[in-house]
Design a protein around this motif. Structure first.
Motif, short mmCIF file in Angstrom:
data_model
loop_
_atom_site.label_atom_id
_atom_site.label_comp_id
_atom_site.label_asym_id
_atom_site.label_seq_id
_atom_site.Cartn_x
_atom_site.Cartn_y
_atom_site.Cartn_z
N LEU A 33 0.83 -1.18 0.00
CA LEU A 33 0.00 0.00 0.00
C LEU A 33 0.88 1.24 0.00
O LEU A 33 2.06 1.19 0.35
CB LEU A 33 -0.98 0.01 1.17
CG LEU A 33 -0.46 -0.12 2.59
CD1 LEU A 33 -1.41 0.59 3.54
CD2 LEU A 33 -0.40 -1.58 2.98
N SER A 34 0.29 2.34 -0.42
CA SER A 34 1.03 3.60 -0.49
C SER A 34 0.04 4.76 -0.45
O SER A 34 -1.15 4.58 -0.69
CB SER A 34 1.83 3.63 -1.81
OG SER A 34 2.68 4.77 -1.84
N ASP A 35 0.56 5.93 -0.16
CA ASP A 35 -0.21 7.18 -0.27
C ASP A 35 -1.55 7.10 0.47
O ASP A 35 -2.60 7.33 -0.09
CB ASP A 35 -0.42 7.53 -1.74
CG ASP A 35 0.89 7.81 -2.43
OD1 ASP A 35 1.29 8.99 -2.45
OD2 ASP A 35 1.52 6.86 -2.92
N THR A 36 -1.47 6.83 1.76
CA THR A 36 -2.67 6.84 2.58
C THR A 36 -2.93 8.22 3.19
O THR A 36 -4.04 8.50 3.61
CB THR A 36 -2.59 5.77 3.68
OG1 THR A 36 -1.36 5.92 4.40
CG2 THR A 36 -2.65 4.37 3.08
N HIS A 37 -1.92 9.06 3.24
CA HIS A 37 -2.06 10.47 3.64
C HIS A 37 -2.92 10.66 4.89
O HIS A 37 -3.81 11.50 4.93
CB HIS A 37 -2.63 11.30 2.50
CG HIS A 37 -1.70 11.44 1.34
ND1 HIS A 37 -0.67 12.35 1.33
CD2 HIS A 37 -1.63 10.75 0.16
CE1 HIS A 37 -0.01 12.25 0.18
NE2 HIS A 37 -0.57 11.28 -0.54
N GLY A 38 -2.65 9.86 5.92
CA GLY A 38 -3.36 10.02 7.18
C GLY A 38 -4.72 9.34 7.25
O GLY A 38 -5.39 9.42 8.28
N LEU A 39 -5.14 8.68 6.20
CA LEU A 39 -6.45 8.03 6.18
C LEU A 39 -6.35 6.53 6.46
O LEU A 39 -7.29 5.78 6.18
CB LEU A 39 -7.13 8.26 4.82
CG LEU A 39 -7.42 9.72 4.47
CD1 LEU A 39 -8.07 9.82 3.10
CD2 LEU A 39 -8.29 10.38 5.52
N HIS A 40 -5.26 6.09 7.04
CA HIS A 40 -5.03 4.66 7.28
C HIS A 40 -6.12 4.02 8.14
O HIS A 40 -6.45 2.86 7.95
CB HIS A 40 -3.65 4.44 7.90
CG HIS A 40 -3.32 5.39 9.00
ND1 HIS A 40 -2.73 6.61 8.74
CD2 HIS A 40 -3.52 5.33 10.34
CE1 HIS A 40 -2.58 7.26 9.89
NE2 HIS A 40 -3.05 6.50 10.87
#
Length: 188
Positions: A6-13
């Protein structure tokens, strides 16, 4: 060995639900949105608790507070921050390259290379530009890892095989920064 990318969750994990089973989870950067320590700590608390044998992550261009970090103290033994370094797990050599660092650091014998940036012209296109890195592409094609895992270009989520290398862009957010995609799973 099963790998979850996974990548680029920008705090929405925290919004990611029902992660598939795997042996190793790899996050290829942009764990935060603004790069603050609080955002990174929130991600780490979530990541550490994931039920995988090993957890690997690198910093992306949004993860400012990690850019100069060589290591993160007090991480559990099963969590690996790869900042221009590697680790061997069950005979598989993983190498993580920090965002915007020289490609020459990628060793010749890595099986899986993790970067945030994509190589130019490979799963790197947005509506109006390519986000990839030309020297990175040259180094990847020279060293020929089995897998190159990255993100950064939200609009180019996907996987492809070229020159014997599996390339994976697992940016989970779409171009409107909405959590819109599922992590990618690979069996190696």
């Amino acid at each position: 060995m099963k790998i979850l990318h996974l990548s680029d969750t920008h705090g929405l994990h925290h919004k990611i639900k029902d992660l598939p089973e795997a042996d190793i989870v790899i996050h290829s950067g942009d764990i935060s949105h603004n790069g603050t320590e609080n955002e990174v700590l929130d991600f780490l608390n979530w990541f550490i608790d994931l039920p995988y044998q090993h957890k690997i992550f690198i910093a992306g261009n949004h993860d400012l507070c990690l850019w100069d970090a060589e290591r993160i103290e007090d991480l559990p033994d099963d969590v690996h921050f790869l900042q221009d370094c590697g680790i061997t797990i069950d005979g598989i050599k993983f190498f993580g390259l920090a965002y915007n660092h020289p490609e020459e650091l990628i060793p010749d014998d890595a099986d899986i290379v993790i970067t945030h940036e994509p190589p130019i012209m490979i799963l790197d296109k947005s509506a109006d530009r390519h986000w990839g890195n030309a020297p990175l592409r040259n180094r990847i094609l020279e060293t020929k890892p089995r897998y190159h895992l990255f993100g950064h270009a939200h609009e180019s989520y996907g996987a492809m095989k070229q020159d014997g290398i599996v390339f994976s862009n697992a940016a989970l957010l779409d171009e409107m920064n909405r959590l819109a995609r599922k992590p990618r799973v690979f069996l190696i």
